[in-house]
Motif scaffolding. Structure first.
Motif, PDB file in Angstrom:
ATOM      1  N   GLN A 125      -5.908   4.184   3.441  1.00 52.96           N
ATOM      2  CA  GLN A 125      -4.689   4.492   2.681  1.00 52.96           C
ATOM      3  C   GLN A 125      -4.801   4.082   1.224  1.00 52.96           C
ATOM      4  OE1 GLN A 125      -1.652   2.645   5.039  1.00 52.96           O
ATOM      5  NE2 GLN A 125      -1.010   4.615   5.826  1.00 52.96           N
ATOM      6  N   HIS A 126      -5.510   2.964   0.968  1.00 50.90           N
ATOM      7  CA  HIS A 126      -5.766   2.637  -0.439  1.00 50.90           C
ATOM      8  C   HIS A 126      -6.441   3.834  -1.099  1.00 50.90           C
ATOM      9  CE1 HIS A 126      -4.525  -1.354   0.176  1.00 50.90           C
ATOM     10  NE2 HIS A 126      -5.657  -1.894   0.557  1.00 50.90           N
ATOM     11  N   THR A 154      -1.678  13.491  -0.035  1.00 54.38           N
ATOM     12  CA  THR A 154      -2.256  12.151   0.121  1.00 54.38           C
ATOM     13  C   THR A 154      -1.202  11.079  -0.126  1.00 54.38           C
ATOM     14  OG1 THR A 154      -3.013  12.273  -2.166  1.00 54.38           O
ATOM     15  CG2 THR A 154      -4.619  12.797  -0.473  1.00 54.38           C
ATOM     16  N   ALA A 164      -6.293   6.976  -0.233  1.00 51.37           N
ATOM     17  CA  ALA A 164      -5.357   8.087  -0.424  1.00 51.37           C
ATOM     18  C   ALA A 164      -4.514   7.865  -1.674  1.00 51.37           C
ATOM     19  CB  ALA A 164      -4.470   8.234   0.811  1.00 51.37           C
ATOM     20  N   GLY A 165      -4.081   6.609  -1.874  1.00 47.71           N
ATOM     21  CA  GLY A 165      -3.331   6.293  -3.089  1.00 47.71           C
ATOM     22  C   GLY A 165      -4.169   6.550  -4.329  1.00 47.71           C
ATOM     23  N   VAL A 207      -6.599   8.722  -4.659  1.00 46.29           N
ATOM     24  CA  VAL A 207      -6.717  10.172  -4.858  1.00 46.29           C
ATOM     25  C   VAL A 207      -5.494  10.691  -5.608  1.00 46.29           C
ATOM     26  CG1 VAL A 207      -6.716  12.409  -3.727  1.00 46.29           C
ATOM     27  CG2 VAL A 207      -8.160  10.593  -2.849  1.00 46.29           C
ATOM     28  N   ALA A 208      -4.323  10.314  -5.120  1.00 47.42           N
ATOM     29  CA  ALA A 208      -3.095  10.799  -5.751  1.00 47.42           C
ATOM     30  C   ALA A 208      -3.061  10.379  -7.213  1.00 47.42           C
ATOM     31  CB  ALA A 208      -1.879  10.260  -5.006  1.00 47.42           C
ATOM     32  N   ALA A 209      -3.457   9.121  -7.481  1.00 46.78           N
ATOM     33  CA  ALA A 209      -3.399   8.620  -8.857  1.00 46.78           C
ATOM     34  C   ALA A 209      -4.354   9.390  -9.762  1.00 46.78           C
ATOM     35  CB  ALA A 209      -3.721   7.130  -8.887  1.00 46.78           C
ATOM     36  N   LEU A 263       4.530  16.875 -11.590  1.00 43.15           N
ATOM     37  CA  LEU A 263       3.600  17.938 -11.983  1.00 43.15           C
ATOM     38  C   LEU A 263       4.233  19.303 -11.749  1.00 43.15           C
ATOM     39  CD1 LEU A 263       0.151  16.717 -10.612  1.00 43.15           C
ATOM     40  CD2 LEU A 263       1.051  16.555 -12.926  1.00 43.15           C
ATOM     41  N   ASN A 316       0.826  -1.191   0.000  1.00 45.73           N
ATOM     42  CA  ASN A 316       0.000   0.000   0.000  1.00 45.73           C
ATOM     43  C   ASN A 316       0.873   1.259   0.000  1.00 45.73           C
ATOM     44  OD1 ASN A 316      -2.009   1.780   0.447  1.00 45.73           O
ATOM     45  ND2 ASN A 316      -2.497   1.088   2.500  1.00 45.73           N
ATOM     46  N   ALA A 328      -2.355  16.002  -4.167  1.00 48.75           N
ATOM     47  CA  ALA A 328      -1.804  14.696  -4.538  1.00 48.75           C
ATOM     48  C   ALA A 328      -0.562  14.382  -3.709  1.00 48.75           C
ATOM     49  CB  ALA A 328      -1.472  14.671  -6.028  1.00 48.75           C
ATOM     50  N   ALA A 351      -1.821   3.300 -10.056  1.00 50.84           N
ATOM     51  CA  ALA A 351      -0.477   3.887 -10.044  1.00 50.84           C
ATOM     52  C   ALA A 351       0.279   3.507 -11.315  1.00 50.84           C
ATOM     53  CB  ALA A 351       0.288   3.422  -8.812  1.00 50.84           C
ATOM     54  N   PHE A 384       1.125  10.930   2.836  1.00 50.29           N
ATOM     55  CA  PHE A 384       0.389  10.306   3.939  1.00 50.29           C
ATOM     56  C   PHE A 384       0.457   8.796   3.795  1.00 50.29           C
ATOM     57  CE2 PHE A 384      -3.606   8.366   5.312  1.00 50.29           C
ATOM     58  CZ  PHE A 384      -3.670   8.768   6.632  1.00 50.29           C
ATOM     59  N   ASN A 385       0.227   8.359   2.574  1.00 47.87           N
ATOM     60  CA  ASN A 385       0.200   6.934   2.264  1.00 47.87           C
ATOM     61  C   ASN A 385       1.576   6.299   2.423  1.00 47.87           C
ATOM     62  OD1 ASN A 385      -0.804   4.595   1.363  1.00 47.87           O
ATOM     63  ND2 ASN A 385      -1.581   5.370  -0.563  1.00 47.87           N
ATOM     64  N   ALA A 409      -5.488  -0.056  -6.492  1.00 51.34           N
ATOM     65  CA  ALA A 409      -4.634   1.103  -6.191  1.00 51.34           C
ATOM     66  C   ALA A 409      -3.308   0.965  -6.930  1.00 51.34           C
ATOM     67  CB  ALA A 409      -4.408   1.225  -4.686  1.00 51.34           C
ATOM     68  N   THR A 462       2.887   7.112  -6.698  1.00 53.56           N
ATOM     69  CA  THR A 462       2.305   8.208  -7.484  1.00 53.56           C
ATOM     70  C   THR A 462       2.871   9.535  -6.998  1.00 53.56           C
ATOM     71  OG1 THR A 462       0.433   7.754  -6.069  1.00 53.56           O
ATOM     72  CG2 THR A 462       0.123   7.385  -8.420  1.00 53.56           C
ATOM     73  N   LEU A 510      -5.670  12.364  -9.340  1.00 49.80           N
ATOM     74  CA  LEU A 510      -5.309  13.781  -9.472  1.00 49.80           C
ATOM     75  C   LEU A 510      -4.172  13.955 -10.481  1.00 49.80           C
ATOM     76  CD1 LEU A 510      -5.516  15.210  -5.848  1.00 49.80           C
ATOM     77  CD2 LEU A 510      -7.013  15.674  -7.791  1.00 49.80           C
ATOM     78  N   VAL A 511      -3.158  13.100 -10.366  1.00 48.19           N
ATOM     79  CA  VAL A 511      -2.028  13.212 -11.298  1.00 48.19           C
ATOM     80  C   VAL A 511      -2.509  12.975 -12.721  1.00 48.19           C
ATOM     81  CG1 VAL A 511       0.155  12.179 -11.998  1.00 48.19           C
ATOM     82  CG2 VAL A 511      -0.302  12.603  -9.578  1.00 48.19           C
TER      83      VAL A 511
END
Lengths: 96, 521
Positions: free
Chosen positions: B87-88, A70, B90-91, B93-95, A51, A38, A67, B223, A73-74, B219, A44, B97-98
């Protein structure tokens, strides 16, 4: 086109190697394993950092910042909690 | 080209980290190795590309790290599944957004078609992972009802949602102008988020381990697609590894429950079509019970003649708790089977200490852990580790099942479905065919559960009514605490001197289990 080909190869190779390794992980370590992978999936963060490598508009800045938050955090949460969890496993006779 | 070699080295370090997940101690090293690999990756990217606004990036990175570290040092092990699910998310979200920024930004060079497709996939999978994980996390943290929520025409909704996403995605892929992509991308994110919610709400209870493993895989996939979109080999490799890991865990969980993946995700679950099963099976549980009379007057120990039974110093007392303690005291080997109920009753420490107490009395003690005990893969092991169990005593299903027949006492704490012999003996139940721990093969069984209601599957457990079973109902923490106390008193030589009255919580099913059973459910 070569780039795309290379990327597909990397994906397949990583999947196969990952599969071969992880299939042998004992059940006892499945929760730490998931918690660690995880954290890894938050690579990412690299994309989020990229970016900011070119000029950005303010919207993009906000989105990129979210981004990064998060993803970090992860990453940090995942590795820290995995370490904590694994630290709890104790073996009595091994101490002797 | 040197960039490729650096990437390869980083990936190798990561793989070396994962490869160390064999024993807990090595795994701890492996975890740090993987963390180092990720750190190298970040440094490599920073070195290669540079960042235009270092203060902002560093600041937000610090905020994220502190939040992550703060949460990670505070959660306890029973909250781990909720935390991991979050946390999955959160991962995810990051993916997305990018991917979103990558799709919509008006940079000089347009995205190539493969990159655009990958970005769209990263967007959709990331957003769906996010919303699905939020639902899963809320369920695991008890903020949402744990049981499956069924919407009208659930499968229809799911398919319609998927169809809309596909149409939107294809349209976004075909059109090129920036403005249109912005609109469709936003629509895709919303649509994918709705999909994640519809998908996750219907999964609940014992199926949560499957959901959380699946989200782990998605997730990773998000990524990896994100990586193709931005052309980062590191991202692709890491994402693919995680996707592999999540797929394996999903498969392991499904197999351990004897459920097909589609069965879990399409909400297929037979509606308990076996009202008559418990009565029939109560009388025909297993080879051990086949010849014995119907369990009406509860015999203290199966009337027959195991050496242990004869070894009892005097007529065993009638109180079930005292009898259980007696049984434990005279047993040579004990296998403890913990279930999620034990964790809910916060009885893990008591159970582990009971194990220590028995070990100190020179008994062979093992903990048998079913793969789906707990709310995520391997959860029970971590819960026991938190209670400071000696992990050398933990056994997996396939290693321990052959030993039950040679074991004096199987002690079940807060588990039901995973020891339900109906999985083997009946053919028309939801758990039929599911691999179980063969507690029913042990010479004696002690069950410490809150009540005699069936487990999540809804299938009644005939083991409870087996004459060789002592049923200690009530809060497991109290029950086990009392067992320990009695065991201590007895071994100090006060055997049976004066048995206190039965505690209010520990009672035994005495008369007519069948009828009582029917009123219970």
């Amino acid at each position: 086109m070569f780039d795309v080909f290379l990327m597909v190869v990397i994906f397949v190779l990583a999947f196969v190697v990952g599969y071969a390794l992880i299939v042998r992980v004992p059940q006892m370590l499945h929760t730490p394993l998931m918690s660690m992978t995880n954290a890894i999936s938050a690579v990412t963060i690299l994309g989020a950092i990229l970016l900011f490598a070119v000029p950005t508009t303010s919207t993009e800045k906000v989105l990129g910042a979210i981004a990064i938050v998060t993803a970090m955090f992860n990453v940090v949460g995942g590795f820290v909690i995995t370490d904590r969890m694994l630290g709890m496993f104790k073996k009595k006779d091994a101490a002797a | 080209m040197s960039g490729l070699w650096i990437d390869l080295w980083i990936i190798l370090i990561l793989v070396a980290g994962i490869a160390q997940f064999r024993t807990p101690r090595a795994a701890r090293r492996g975890n740090l190795t993987a963390a180092a690999a990720l750190l190298c990756a970040v440094i490599a990217v920073l070195y290669r590309h540079g960042v235009l606004e270092p203060p902002l990036v560093v600041l937000v990175a610090l905020v994220g790290s502190c939040l992550g570290g703060w949460v990670a040092t505070r959660v306890n092990m029973i909250q781990i599944p909720a935390m991991v699910a979050f946390q999955h998310g959160a991962g995810g979200v990051a993916a997305f957004l990018v991917s979103f920024v990558e799709l919509t930004r008006n940079s000089a060079e347009a995205l190539s078609l493969p990159a655009e497709v990958a970005a769209l996939l990263g967007l959709v999978i990331g957003a769906a992972t996010f919303s699905g994980s939020v639902i899963a996390s809320a369920k695991l943290a008890n903020r949402l009802r744990q049981t499956p929520t069924r919407l009208p025409y659930h499968n229809g909704l799911l398919l319609a949602n998927l169809a809309v996403l596909i149409v939107l995605g294809v349209w976004a892929g075909v059109t090129v102008s920036g403005g249109v992509v912005l609109g469709t991308s936003l629509a895709l994110i919303v649509g994918a988020a709705v999909l994640g919610v519809i998908f996750a709400v219907r999964i609940g209870g014992a199926d949560m381990p499957v959901l959380i493993s699946f989200l782990n895989a998605t997730a990773g996939l998000a990524a990896a697609f994100c990586g193709i979109a931005i052309g980062s080999r590191l991202l692709i490799a890491c994402g693919a590894t995680v996707a592999a890991s999540g797929s394996i865990l999903t498969h392991v969980m499904c197999r351990a429950m004897n459920r097909g993946l589609m069965g879990v995700f399409a909400g297929l679950r037979p509606h308990h079509p076996f009202a008559a099963a418990p009565l029939a099976s109560a009388a025909a549980i297993g080879p051990a019970a086949a010849g014995s009379p119907a369990p009406v007057a509860v015999p203290c120990l199966p009337a027959d003649t195991t050496p242990e039974a004869r070894a009892l110093p005097e007529a065993p007392p009638a109180d079930p708790s005292a009898r259980a303690a007696n049984l434990l005291r005279t047993a040579r080997s004990v296998i403890i089977i913990p279930g999620y109920g034990m964790a809910l009753a916060e009885a893990s420490e008591e159970v582990v200490q009971l194990g220590e107490q028995l070990t100190a009395l020179n008994k062979e003690v093992l903990f048998a852990v079913h793969p789906v005990a707990g709310r995520m893969p391997g959860h029970m092991h971590v819960l026991l580790a938190e209670a400071e169990v000696d992990y050398g005593k933990l056994r997996e299903l396939k290693d321990v099942n052959g030993q039950f027949a040679r074991t004096d006492v199987a002690l079940v704490v807060g588990a039901c479905d995973v020891v339900n012999p109906a999985a083997i003996e009946a053919s028309d139940t939801p758990i039929s065919g599911m691999p179980i721990l063969r507690a029913d093969e042990a010479r004696h069984v002690i069950v410490c559960n809150l009540d005699e209601r069936p487990g999540y599957s809804g299938v009644p457990n005939p083991l409870y009514h087996n004459p060789k079973t002592i049923l200690l109902l009530g809060d497991a923490q109290t029950t086990i605490g009392e067992l320990r106390q009695r065991l201590e008193d007895q071994t100090r030589g006060a055997t049976g001197a004066s048995e206190p009255a039965a505690p209010p919580l520990a009672r035994e099913l005495v008369e007519n289990p069948a009828s009582k059973y029917n009123t219970a459910r």
